[in-house]
Design a protein around this motif. Sequence first.
Motif, PDB file in Angstrom:
ATOM      1  N   LEU A 145       0.826  -1.196   0.000  1.00  0.00           N
ATOM      2  CA  LEU A 145       0.000   0.000   0.000  1.00  0.00           C
ATOM      3  C   LEU A 145       0.867   1.256   0.000  1.00  0.00           C
ATOM      4  CD1 LEU A 145      -2.948   0.975   0.095  1.00  0.00           C
ATOM      5  CD2 LEU A 145      -2.702   1.105   2.582  1.00  0.00           C
ATOM      6  N   GLU A 146       0.666   2.103  -0.994  1.00  0.00           N
ATOM      7  CA  GLU A 146       1.425   3.345  -1.133  1.00  0.00           C
ATOM      8  C   GLU A 146       0.570   4.570  -0.864  1.00  0.00           C
ATOM      9  OE1 GLU A 146       3.141   3.320  -5.040  1.00  0.00           O
ATOM     10  OE2 GLU A 146       4.374   1.564  -4.626  1.00  0.00           O
ATOM     11  N   ILE A 147      -0.706   4.527  -1.280  1.00  0.00           N
ATOM     12  CA  ILE A 147      -1.582   5.681  -1.145  1.00  0.00           C
ATOM     13  C   ILE A 147      -2.898   5.238  -0.503  1.00  0.00           C
ATOM     14  CG2 ILE A 147      -2.801   7.537  -2.352  1.00  0.00           C
ATOM     15  CD1 ILE A 147      -0.726   7.202  -4.617  1.00  0.00           C
ATOM     16  N   LEU A 148      -3.272   5.952   0.550  1.00  0.00           N
ATOM     17  CA  LEU A 148      -4.525   5.682   1.253  1.00  0.00           C
ATOM     18  C   LEU A 148      -5.323   6.973   1.297  1.00  0.00           C
ATOM     19  CD1 LEU A 148      -6.399   3.974   3.044  1.00  0.00           C
ATOM     20  CD2 LEU A 148      -4.939   4.613   4.985  1.00  0.00           C
ATOM     21  N   HIS A 149      -6.527   6.955   0.757  1.00  0.00           N
ATOM     22  CA  HIS A 149      -7.396   8.125   0.731  1.00  0.00           C
ATOM     23  C   HIS A 149      -8.457   7.975   1.820  1.00  0.00           C
ATOM     24  CE1 HIS A 149      -5.981   9.418  -3.312  1.00  0.00           C
ATOM     25  NE2 HIS A 149      -5.872   8.125  -3.518  1.00  0.00           N
ATOM     26  N   LEU A 150      -8.495   8.928   2.751  1.00  0.00           N
ATOM     27  CA  LEU A 150      -9.475   8.908   3.833  1.00  0.00           C
ATOM     28  C   LEU A 150     -10.174  10.261   3.995  1.00  0.00           C
ATOM     29  CD1 LEU A 150      -7.478   6.938   6.558  1.00  0.00           C
ATOM     30  CD2 LEU A 150      -9.490   6.147   5.312  1.00  0.00           C
ATOM     31  N   PHE A 151     -10.211  11.055   2.959  1.00  0.00           N
ATOM     32  CA  PHE A 151     -10.804  12.382   3.041  1.00  0.00           C
ATOM     33  C   PHE A 151     -12.289  12.305   3.370  1.00  0.00           C
ATOM     34  CE2 PHE A 151      -7.172  13.035   0.188  1.00  0.00           C
ATOM     35  CZ  PHE A 151      -6.526  14.037   0.872  1.00  0.00           C
ATOM     36  N   ASN A 152     -12.764  13.324   4.095  1.00  0.00           N
ATOM     37  CA  ASN A 152     -14.183  13.482   4.415  1.00  0.00           C
ATOM     38  C   ASN A 152     -14.782  12.272   5.104  1.00  0.00           C
ATOM     39  OD1 ASN A 152     -14.780  16.201   3.556  1.00  0.00           O
ATOM     40  ND2 ASN A 152     -14.296  15.460   1.508  1.00  0.00           N
ATOM     41  N   ASN A 153     -14.133  11.838   6.167  1.00  0.00           N
ATOM     42  CA  ASN A 153     -14.652  10.834   7.081  1.00  0.00           C
ATOM     43  C   ASN A 153     -14.763  11.482   8.452  1.00  0.00           C
ATOM     44  OD1 ASN A 153     -14.948   8.026   5.817  1.00  0.00           O
ATOM     45  ND2 ASN A 153     -12.988   8.720   5.009  1.00  0.00           N
ATOM     46  N   ASP A 154     -15.193  10.742   9.446  1.00  0.00           N
ATOM     47  CA  ASP A 154     -15.369  11.269  10.800  1.00  0.00           C
ATOM     48  C   ASP A 154     -14.319  10.708  11.750  1.00  0.00           C
ATOM     49  OD1 ASP A 154     -17.660  12.740  10.050  1.00  0.00           O
ATOM     50  OD2 ASP A 154     -18.876  10.926  10.190  1.00  0.00           O
ATOM     51  N   ILE A 155     -13.127  10.483  11.252  1.00  0.00           N
ATOM     52  CA  ILE A 155     -12.047   9.925  12.053  1.00  0.00           C
ATOM     53  C   ILE A 155     -11.556  10.973  13.038  1.00  0.00           C
ATOM     54  CG2 ILE A 155      -9.698   9.001  11.995  1.00  0.00           C
ATOM     55  CD1 ILE A 155     -10.385   7.884   9.211  1.00  0.00           C
ATOM     56  N   GLU A 156     -11.414  10.574  14.287  1.00  0.00           N
ATOM     57  CA  GLU A 156     -10.900  11.472  15.314  1.00  0.00           C
ATOM     58  C   GLU A 156      -9.445  11.153  15.584  1.00  0.00           C
ATOM     59  OE1 GLU A 156     -13.237  11.855  18.789  1.00  0.00           O
ATOM     60  OE2 GLU A 156     -15.077  12.218  17.675  1.00  0.00           O
ATOM     61  N   ILE A 157      -8.659  12.204  15.750  1.00  0.00           N
ATOM     62  CA  ILE A 157      -7.241  12.059  16.069  1.00  0.00           C
ATOM     63  C   ILE A 157      -7.068  12.554  17.492  1.00  0.00           C
ATOM     64  CG2 ILE A 157      -4.897  12.759  15.492  1.00  0.00           C
ATOM     65  CD1 ILE A 157      -5.903  13.268  12.650  1.00  0.00           C
ATOM     66  N   GLY A 158      -6.758  11.650  18.381  1.00  0.00           N
ATOM     67  CA  GLY A 158      -6.628  12.041  19.777  1.00  0.00           C
ATOM     68  C   GLY A 158      -7.954  12.515  20.312  1.00  0.00           C
ATOM     69  N   ARG A 159      -7.958  13.693  20.902  1.00  0.00           N
ATOM     70  CA  ARG A 159      -9.166  14.205  21.527  1.00  0.00           C
ATOM     71  C   ARG A 159      -9.914  15.192  20.656  1.00  0.00           C
ATOM     72  NH1 ARG A 159      -7.236  15.742  27.420  1.00  0.00           N
ATOM     73  NH2 ARG A 159      -9.450  15.811  27.822  1.00  0.00           N
ATOM     74  N   ALA A 160      -9.333  15.598  19.562  1.00  0.00           N
ATOM     75  CA  ALA A 160      -9.994  16.568  18.690  1.00  0.00           C
ATOM     76  C   ALA A 160     -10.289  15.922  17.341  1.00  0.00           C
ATOM     77  CB  ALA A 160      -9.102  17.788  18.492  1.00  0.00           C
ATOM     78  N   SER A 161     -11.429  16.239  16.804  1.00  0.00           N
ATOM     79  CA  SER A 161     -11.778  15.682  15.502  1.00  0.00           C
ATOM     80  C   SER A 161     -10.931  16.333  14.417  1.00  0.00           C
ATOM     81  CB  SER A 161     -13.259  15.925  15.198  1.00  0.00           C
ATOM     82  OG  SER A 161     -13.488  17.284  14.944  1.00  0.00           O
ATOM     83  N   CYS A 162     -10.927  15.731  13.260  1.00  0.00           N
ATOM     84  CA  CYS A 162     -10.168  16.264  12.129  1.00  0.00           C
ATOM     85  C   CYS A 162     -10.683  17.638  11.749  1.00  0.00           C
ATOM     86  CB  CYS A 162     -10.283  15.323  10.943  1.00  0.00           C
ATOM     87  SG  CYS A 162      -9.500  13.741  11.215  1.00  0.00           S
ATOM     88  N   MET A 163     -11.974  17.846  11.845  1.00  0.00           N
ATOM     89  CA  MET A 163     -12.552  19.130  11.494  1.00  0.00           C
ATOM     90  C   MET A 163     -12.032  20.216  12.430  1.00  0.00           C
ATOM     91  SD  MET A 163     -14.439  20.076   9.082  1.00  0.00           S
ATOM     92  CE  MET A 163     -16.081  20.209   8.491  1.00  0.00           C
ATOM     93  N   GLU A 164     -11.944  19.898  13.732  1.00  0.00           N
ATOM     94  CA  GLU A 164     -11.453  20.867  14.703  1.00  0.00           C
ATOM     95  C   GLU A 164      -9.983  21.188  14.481  1.00  0.00           C
ATOM     96  OE1 GLU A 164     -12.422  18.675  18.172  1.00  0.00           O
ATOM     97  OE2 GLU A 164     -14.393  19.585  18.393  1.00  0.00           O
ATOM     98  N   ARG A 165      -9.234  20.269  13.916  1.00  0.00           N
ATOM     99  CA  ARG A 165      -7.815  20.489  13.657  1.00  0.00           C
ATOM    100  C   ARG A 165      -7.572  21.118  12.297  1.00  0.00           C
ATOM    101  NH1 ARG A 165      -3.831  17.029  16.677  1.00  0.00           N
ATOM    102  NH2 ARG A 165      -4.977  16.306  18.477  1.00  0.00           N
ATOM    103  N   GLY A 166      -8.636  21.427  11.582  1.00  0.00           N
ATOM    104  CA  GLY A 166      -8.493  22.088  10.283  1.00  0.00           C
ATOM    105  C   GLY A 166      -8.077  21.160   9.171  1.00  0.00           C
ATOM    106  N   LEU A 167      -8.415  19.871   9.298  1.00  0.00           N
ATOM    107  CA  LEU A 167      -8.039  18.910   8.268  1.00  0.00           C
ATOM    108  C   LEU A 167      -9.197  18.617   7.323  1.00  0.00           C
ATOM    109  CD1 LEU A 167      -5.981  16.399  10.447  1.00  0.00           C
ATOM    110  CD2 LEU A 167      -5.124  18.221   8.988  1.00  0.00           C
ATOM    111  N   GLY A 168     -10.184  19.446   7.294  1.00  0.00           N
ATOM    112  CA  GLY A 168     -11.267  19.300   6.325  1.00  0.00           C
ATOM    113  C   GLY A 168     -12.163  18.108   6.540  1.00  0.00           C
ATOM    114  N   GLY A 169     -12.293  17.629   7.753  1.00  0.00           N
ATOM    115  CA  GLY A 169     -13.221  16.551   8.041  1.00  0.00           C
ATOM    116  C   GLY A 169     -12.677  15.175   7.765  1.00  0.00           C
ATOM    117  N   GLY A 170     -11.430  15.037   7.436  1.00  0.00           N
ATOM    118  CA  GLY A 170     -10.888  13.722   7.188  1.00  0.00           C
ATOM    119  C   GLY A 170      -9.398  13.734   7.128  1.00  0.00           C
ATOM    120  N   VAL A 171      -8.857  12.564   6.974  1.00  0.00           N
ATOM    121  CA  VAL A 171      -7.417  12.397   6.889  1.00  0.00           C
ATOM    122  C   VAL A 171      -7.116  11.820   5.530  1.00  0.00           C
ATOM    123  CG1 VAL A 171      -5.437  11.190   7.857  1.00  0.00           C
ATOM    124  CG2 VAL A 171      -7.261  11.969   9.366  1.00  0.00           C
ATOM    125  N   GLY A 172      -6.068  12.252   4.892  1.00  0.00           N
ATOM    126  CA  GLY A 172      -5.730  11.682   3.600  1.00  0.00           C
ATOM    127  C   GLY A 172      -4.265  11.862   3.321  1.00  0.00           C
ATOM    128  N   GLY A 173      -3.798  11.221   2.290  1.00  0.00           N
ATOM    129  CA  GLY A 173      -2.416  11.382   1.914  1.00  0.00           C
ATOM    130  C   GLY A 173      -1.770  10.046   1.643  1.00  0.00           C
TER     131      GLY A 173
END
Length: 90
Positions: free
Chosen positions: A52-80
């Motif tokens: 696996l080289e590329i994983l797309h997870l944009f616009n999901n409700d994944i939480e990182i630690g105690r703050a959601s992705c939206m609160e961290r300014g990641l556009g509601g998801g994780v990707g890259g």
Amino acid sequence: MSAAAEHVNFADNQIREVQTGIFDHLYQVKELKLDYNGLTTFPDLTSLGDTLEILHLFNNDIEIGRASCMERGLGGGVGGAVGGGGGGGG
């Protein structure tokens, strides 16, 4: 039965959870798209091995630690990119 697939697209399928081992029958996956689903946890993708080289997870409700992705300014998801392959999600 196993299948080779380099690009797997499960984007926009209302997937809420990816069960461990769901991809056990796949090998040689280089890119996996799970955008726009509603995942709340980072999926266990160890069964895909090291291809696996590329994983797309944009616009999901994944939480990182105690703050959601939206609160961290990641556009509601994780990707890259995952792994050593470069590239980005998009």
